[in-house]
Design a protein around this motif. Structure first.
Motif, PDB file in Angstrom:
ATOM      1  N   VAL A 265      -8.814 -12.287  -0.524  1.00 16.58           N
ATOM      2  CA  VAL A 265      -8.711 -12.986  -1.254  1.00 16.58           C
ATOM      3  C   VAL A 265      -7.398 -12.759  -2.447  1.00 16.58           C
ATOM      4  O   VAL A 265      -6.428 -12.140  -2.491  1.00 16.58           O
ATOM      5  CB  VAL A 265      -9.783 -12.378  -2.410  1.00 16.58           C
ATOM      6  CG1 VAL A 265      -9.590 -13.429  -3.860  1.00 16.58           C
ATOM      7  CG2 VAL A 265     -11.254 -12.460  -1.802  1.00 16.58           C
ATOM      8  N   PHE A 266      -6.605 -14.903  -2.263  1.00 17.53           N
ATOM      9  CA  PHE A 266      -5.685 -15.023  -2.442  1.00 17.53           C
ATOM     10  C   PHE A 266      -4.703 -14.213  -1.459  1.00 17.53           C
ATOM     11  O   PHE A 266      -3.816 -13.206  -2.204  1.00 17.53           O
ATOM     12  CB  PHE A 266      -5.541 -14.378  -3.972  1.00 17.53           C
ATOM     13  CG  PHE A 266      -5.519 -15.965  -4.283  1.00 17.53           C
ATOM     14  CD1 PHE A 266      -5.628 -16.748  -4.576  1.00 17.53           C
ATOM     15  CD2 PHE A 266      -6.792 -15.081  -5.080  1.00 17.53           C
ATOM     16  CE1 PHE A 266      -6.873 -18.098  -4.671  1.00 17.53           C
ATOM     17  CE2 PHE A 266      -7.521 -16.409  -6.467  1.00 17.53           C
ATOM     18  CZ  PHE A 266      -7.031 -17.437  -5.885  1.00 17.53           C
ATOM     19  N   GLY A 267      -5.110 -13.449  -0.544  1.00 19.28           N
ATOM     20  CA  GLY A 267      -3.956 -12.791   0.575  1.00 19.28           C
ATOM     21  C   GLY A 267      -3.249 -11.479   0.664  1.00 19.28           C
ATOM     22  O   GLY A 267      -2.717 -10.246   0.665  1.00 19.28           O
ATOM     23  N   ARG A 268      -5.044 -11.334  -0.417  1.00 18.10           N
ATOM     24  CA  ARG A 268      -4.721  -9.680  -0.814  1.00 18.10           C
ATOM     25  C   ARG A 268      -6.030  -9.219  -0.458  1.00 18.10           C
ATOM     26  O   ARG A 268      -7.258  -9.719  -0.537  1.00 18.10           O
ATOM     27  CB  ARG A 268      -4.798  -9.818  -2.521  1.00 18.10           C
ATOM     28  CG  ARG A 268      -4.321  -8.288  -3.048  1.00 18.10           C
ATOM     29  CD  ARG A 268      -3.786  -8.265  -4.018  1.00 18.10           C
ATOM     30  NE  ARG A 268      -4.992  -9.014  -5.416  1.00 18.10           N
ATOM     31  CZ  ARG A 268      -5.854  -8.277  -6.001  1.00 18.10           C
ATOM     32  NH1 ARG A 268      -5.463  -6.814  -5.492  1.00 18.10           N
ATOM     33  NH2 ARG A 268      -6.654  -8.765  -6.686  1.00 18.10           N
ATOM     34  N   GLU A 269      -6.157  -7.607   0.312  1.00 17.70           N
ATOM     35  CA  GLU A 269      -7.284  -7.225   0.902  1.00 17.70           C
ATOM     36  C   GLU A 269      -8.334  -6.896  -0.665  1.00 17.70           C
ATOM     37  O   GLU A 269      -7.824  -5.005  -0.946  1.00 17.70           O
ATOM     38  CB  GLU A 269      -7.030  -5.919   1.811  1.00 17.70           C
ATOM     39  CG  GLU A 269      -7.572  -5.484   3.381  1.00 17.70           C
ATOM     40  CD  GLU A 269      -8.618  -7.165   3.625  1.00 17.70           C
ATOM     41  OE1 GLU A 269      -9.695  -7.787   3.702  1.00 17.70           O
ATOM     42  OE2 GLU A 269      -7.353  -8.110   4.135  1.00 17.70           O
ATOM     43  N   VAL A 270      -8.952  -7.109  -0.537  1.00 21.15           N
ATOM     44  CA  VAL A 270     -10.116  -6.206  -1.407  1.00 21.15           C
ATOM     45  C   VAL A 270     -11.466  -5.707  -0.590  1.00 21.15           C
ATOM     46  O   VAL A 270     -12.220  -6.715  -0.469  1.00 21.15           O
ATOM     47  CB  VAL A 270     -10.513  -7.718  -2.779  1.00 21.15           C
ATOM     48  CG1 VAL A 270     -11.443  -6.517  -3.732  1.00 21.15           C
ATOM     49  CG2 VAL A 270      -9.515  -8.586  -3.553  1.00 21.15           C
ATOM     50  N   TYR A 271     -11.431  -4.829  -0.516  1.00 12.38           N
ATOM     51  CA  TYR A 271     -12.143  -4.248   0.396  1.00 12.38           C
ATOM     52  C   TYR A 271     -13.906  -3.822   0.017  1.00 12.38           C
ATOM     53  O   TYR A 271     -14.536  -3.629   1.133  1.00 12.38           O
ATOM     54  CB  TYR A 271     -11.747  -2.611   0.625  1.00 12.38           C
ATOM     55  CG  TYR A 271     -11.017  -2.586   1.522  1.00 12.38           C
ATOM     56  CD1 TYR A 271     -10.049  -2.922   2.956  1.00 12.38           C
ATOM     57  CD2 TYR A 271      -9.144  -2.166   0.894  1.00 12.38           C
ATOM     58  CE1 TYR A 271      -8.876  -2.985   3.292  1.00 12.38           C
ATOM     59  CE2 TYR A 271      -7.739  -2.178   1.406  1.00 12.38           C
ATOM     60  CZ  TYR A 271      -7.573  -3.221   2.787  1.00 12.38           C
ATOM     61  OH  TYR A 271      -6.693  -2.475   3.835  1.00 12.38           O
ATOM     62  N   LEU A 272     -13.955  -3.961  -1.007  1.00 13.57           N
ATOM     63  CA  LEU A 272     -15.225  -4.063  -1.527  1.00 13.57           C
ATOM     64  C   LEU A 272     -15.708  -3.888  -3.528  1.00 13.57           C
ATOM     65  O   LEU A 272     -14.363  -4.308  -3.774  1.00 13.57           O
ATOM     66  CB  LEU A 272     -16.062  -2.535  -1.933  1.00 13.57           C
ATOM     67  CG  LEU A 272     -15.908  -1.424  -2.409  1.00 13.57           C
ATOM     68  CD1 LEU A 272     -15.252  -0.574  -3.663  1.00 13.57           C
ATOM     69  CD2 LEU A 272     -15.675  -0.335  -1.306  1.00 13.57           C
ATOM     70  N   PHE A 273     -16.554  -4.972  -3.904  1.00 11.29           N
ATOM     71  CA  PHE A 273     -16.109  -4.930  -4.358  1.00 11.29           C
ATOM     72  C   PHE A 273     -17.252  -4.037  -5.762  1.00 11.29           C
ATOM     73  O   PHE A 273     -18.423  -3.871  -5.221  1.00 11.29           O
ATOM     74  CB  PHE A 273     -17.399  -6.575  -5.167  1.00 11.29           C
ATOM     75  CG  PHE A 273     -16.490  -7.410  -4.791  1.00 11.29           C
ATOM     76  CD1 PHE A 273     -15.067  -8.091  -4.754  1.00 11.29           C
ATOM     77  CD2 PHE A 273     -16.744  -8.657  -3.159  1.00 11.29           C
ATOM     78  CE1 PHE A 273     -14.508  -9.157  -3.893  1.00 11.29           C
ATOM     79  CE2 PHE A 273     -16.124  -9.933  -2.723  1.00 11.29           C
ATOM     80  CZ  PHE A 273     -15.371 -10.400  -3.476  1.00 11.29           C
TER      81      PHE A 273
END
Lengths: 349, 215
Positions: free
Chosen positions: A182-190
Motif C-alpha cells: 500500500v503506497f509503496g509500503r508492505e502491509v503484510y496483514l490487516f
C-alpha cells in the motif's frame, strides 16, 4: 572587499523583512468547551463538539449553559443565535486573519453497556451505529488500502471488522486478513481492531496507528469492564512481516486504559502504552484460543490507579481496545484469526 | 578586427538562496553563515574593438549557505508535516552547478572593465535540508506542538537555474592578473513550480569575488 559584499548581502536579507505589516494568526479553534463541569470532546477535523453524558445527567446538561469556552489566541467567538442545544445552533470562531470555522454541538449518552445490535453500512463497510457509535474500527483506513490493492472495497466482508450475528444477536467480529503493498509500503496483514474512540481518517494515509485515536470522555471512575469473547486462531502458519514462524501461536488483545485528557488530547494506540497520562490499566492476561464454540466471559479490572481522578480540574477518557492479532501493529499474526466480542459492560467505583 | 583571449578564474561565492522580496512571515533571520562556496571558470573573450567585446564561459561552481529564521504562519508540507508553521526554521543548502555565462564587456580604461549578461546553470547535485524547531503547526485540524521535525528537499530541486549577471574586472598590477567582482541574480526558484514543501520561491542571489589570469 569581501566584508563589503557580506554587508551588502546581509543587509538585503535583514532589511527587507522588517517593514511589512504583522502576519496574523490563522488558528480558529475551540480549545476548551465546558458545560456543567463536563468537558466536551472537540473534533477539529469534523468541526464538531461532542458532549458525552451519563443518562442520569442528561436533563441537567440540557438545562445548563456552557460556562467555559476557550478559543485560539486572538480569535473571536460568535454564535448563530438561539439555544446552544438547538439542532442548527453553530459556534463560529474567526481567526485573527479572518478565516472562519463553525462547530456544531452533539450531546450523546455515555453508556455503560453495549450489545452491538445496531450497525450501519456506510462507504462499503460496517460501522457501529446509534447506541454504539462511540466505537470505531480501522475500516475507513482499510478502505483506502483495499482500493489500492484492487480488492472489493464495496463488499463489507472484505473488511477485518464487521458485524456478525451470533448467539447473543449482533456481535463484533474482528479478523486478521491478508495485506499487500500500500503506497509503496508492505502491509503484510490487516488485523481487525475495534475500540472505544475515533479513527482519524486525515492521519490514516501516513500512519494508521496514529489515526487510531482511542478513548472517549468518561466522567466517572471506572472499576471494571466485563464482556464475552471467543477466539479462534487462523488455519495457517504464524507470519511475522511475511516470514513464517511455524509453531508460534496467535493471540488476541483486550485492554483498557483510563487517562487524563484535556479536551484536545486523544492518545492513539501508538503512544498510549507509554503515556504518563494513563492512570489505570486493565488487560486480559491470556487472550489465546478459547475452547469449543461457546463465548467465554472476561473482565478487565482497573484497580491499579496511579492517582485518584480529579474530575473538578481535569477531564478523563476511557479507552477500550480489541484486536484480532496482538502483534498486528507490527504485522505479525495468523491470517484468519477471529475474535468475536459482545455484551460489554462498564462498572464504576 | 577580431581579438580573442582566454580568462581563467578562481573565486568564492557569497550570498543566499532566498525569497524576494522577503515575505513578512519570515519575521527575523536569526543566523546566517555563507559556508565555503568555490567557483572555477574560464571565459572565451572576443573583442570587437578597443572598448567592447563579448564572452562565453564555463563555470563549475558551488552556491550555498546556512540560515536560521523565525517564521510566522509559514506554509510547509513534508511527510506528516502539513500546515502553517510558527517557530524557527533551520535551512542548510548547497548546490553544485555547471554554469554557462554569456556577457557583454566594456573597457573603461586599460585596467578597469565592466560586464553584464545572462547565465544558464545546470544543477549537477544539490542539498536542501533542515528542520522546523521550537514552535507549533496549525495543521487545519488543530495545533501540533513541534520540538524538531527534519525535512529534506534535496530530491525536489529544479535541475537548472538561469539569471542575470553584472560585474567588473580590475587589473591592479599588470595586464595578466585581475580581480573580479560579479553579482548573479537567479530569476527562477531552485524548486520547480509545482513544489509545495515551502511556500516561497527561493532564488539564488550571490556575489562572487575572483582572481583571474588573462591569456
Amino acid at each position: 572587499m569581501k566584508k563589503f559584499i557580506m554587508i551588502l548581502v546581509c543587509a538585503g536579507v535583514f532589511c527587507s523583512c522588517s517593514s511589512d505589516s504583522e502576519v496574523k494568526s490563522s488558528e480558529n479553534y475551540i480549545e476548551e468547551f465546558k458545560v456543567a463541569n463536563i468537558s466536551a470532546e472537540i473534533r477539529n477535523d469534523l468541526n464538531q463538539i461532542y458532549i458525552f453524558v451519563f443518562p442520569e445527567n442528561y436533563e441537567s446538561i440540557l438545562a445548563a449553559q456552557p460556562s467555559n469556552i476557550k478559543c485560539s489566541e486572538n480569535a473571536t467567538l460568535t454564535n448563530s443565535g438561539g439555544n446552544w442545544t438547538d439542532k442548527d445552533f453553530l459556534y463560529t470562531v474567526t481567526a485573527e486573519n479572518g478565516e472562519q470555522r463553525s462547530y456544531r454541538v452533539y450531546i450523546d449518552i455515555a453508556r455503560r453497556k453495549y450489545s452491538f445490535e445496531s450497525w450501519g453500512i456506510t462507504n462499503g463497510y460496517y460501522s457501529p451505529s446509534d447506541s454504539n457509535s462511540s466505537w470505531s474500527s480501522g475500516n475507513p483506513g482499510i478502505k483506502m488500502a483495499l482500493q489500492i490493492l484492487e480488492r472489493d472495497a464495496e463488499n463489507p466482508k472484505s473488511y477485518p471488522t464487521r458485524d456478525t450475528t451470533d448467539i447473543y444477536g449482533g456481535a463484533v467480529l474482528l479478523e486478521t486478513l491478508e495485506g499487500g503493498n500500500v503506497f509503496g509500503r508492505e502491509v503484510y496483514l490487516f488485523s481487525g481492531n475495534f475500540f472505544l474512540g475515533n479513527f482519524n481518517v486525515s492521519k490514516a494515509i501516513s500512519d494508521e496507528l496514529a489515526a487510531t485515536e482511542v478513548g472517549r470522555m468518561y466522567t466517572a471512575k471506572p472499576k471494571s469492564i466485563k464482556g464475552y469473547y471467543k477466539y479462534k486462531e487462523g488455519p495457517g502458519v504464524f507470519m511475522s512481516k511475511g516470514v513464517p514462524e511455524p509453531g508460534r501461536n496467535d493471540s488476541c488483545n483486550i485492554y483498557a486504559h483510563f487517562y487524563r485528557s484535556e479536551s484536545n488530547i486523544t492518545l492513539s494506540v501508538k503512544d498510549i502504552d507509554k503515556s504518563n497520562l494513563v492512570i489505570a490499566t486493565g488487560r486480559l492476561p491470556n487472550c489465546s484460543e478459547t475452547e469449543g464454540d461457546e463465548f467465554q466471559p472476561f473482565e478487565l479490572t482497573l484497580n491499579n490507579y496511579k492517582s485518584e481522578p480529579d474530575f473538578a480540574n481535569h477531564s478523563y477518557k476511557l479507552a477500550i481496545v480489541f484486536s484480532a492479532s496482538k502483534n498486528g501493529d507490527v504485522f505479525a499474526g495468523k491470517i484468519g484469526s477471529k475474535l468475536i466480542i459482545d455484551e460489554i459492560e462498564i462498572t464504576d467505583y | 578586427m577580431l581579438n580573442f583571449s582566454f580568462l581563467f578564474l578562481l573565486g568564492l561565492n557569497l550570498g543566499g538562496t532566498m525569497p524576494l522580496p522577503m515575505p513578512n512571515n519570515i519575521t527575523k533571520v536569526e543566523s546566517y553563515s555563507p559556508g565555503l562556496a568555490p567557483s572555477i571558470g574560464i571565459d572565451f573573450l572576443n573583442w570587437f574593438n578597443k572598448k567592447t567585446g563579448v564572452s562565453a564561459g564555463l563555470r563549475l561552481e558551488n552556491k550555498g549557505m546556512k540560515s536560521s529564521a523565525s517564521v510566522k504562519e509559514y506554509s510547509m508540507n513534508f511527510e506528516d508535516f502539513h500546515g502553517k508553521f510558527n517557530g524557527m526554521v533551520d535551512t542548510e543548502m548547497s548546490f553544485n552547478y555547471l554554469g554557462l555565462p554569456i556577457l557583454a564587456r566594456y573597457l573603461f580604461t586599460e585596467n578597469l572593465s565592466v560586464y553584464a549578461g545572462a547565465y544558464y546553470a545546470y544543477l549537477l547535485s544539490g542539498k536542501f535540508k533542515g528542520a522546523a524547531n521550537d514552535g507549533f503547526l496549525n495543521s487545519g485540524n488543530g495545533r501540533m506542538e513541534i520540538i524538531r521535525e527534519k525535512y529534506n528537499f534535496s530530491n525536489d530541486l529544479r535541475n537548472h537555474d538561469a539569471g542575470l549577471s553584472i560585474g567588473l574586472n580590475f587589473l591592479p598590477y599588470n595586464e595578466r592578473l585581475l580581480l573580479s567582482f560579479d553579482f548573479n541574480y537567479g530569476l527562477v526558484s531552485v524548486f520547480p513550480n509545482d513544489f509545495t514543501g515551502i511556500e516561497d520561491d527561493m532564488q539564488n542571489i550571490y556575489g562572487k569575488l575572483s582572481v583571474g589570469y588573462l591569456f
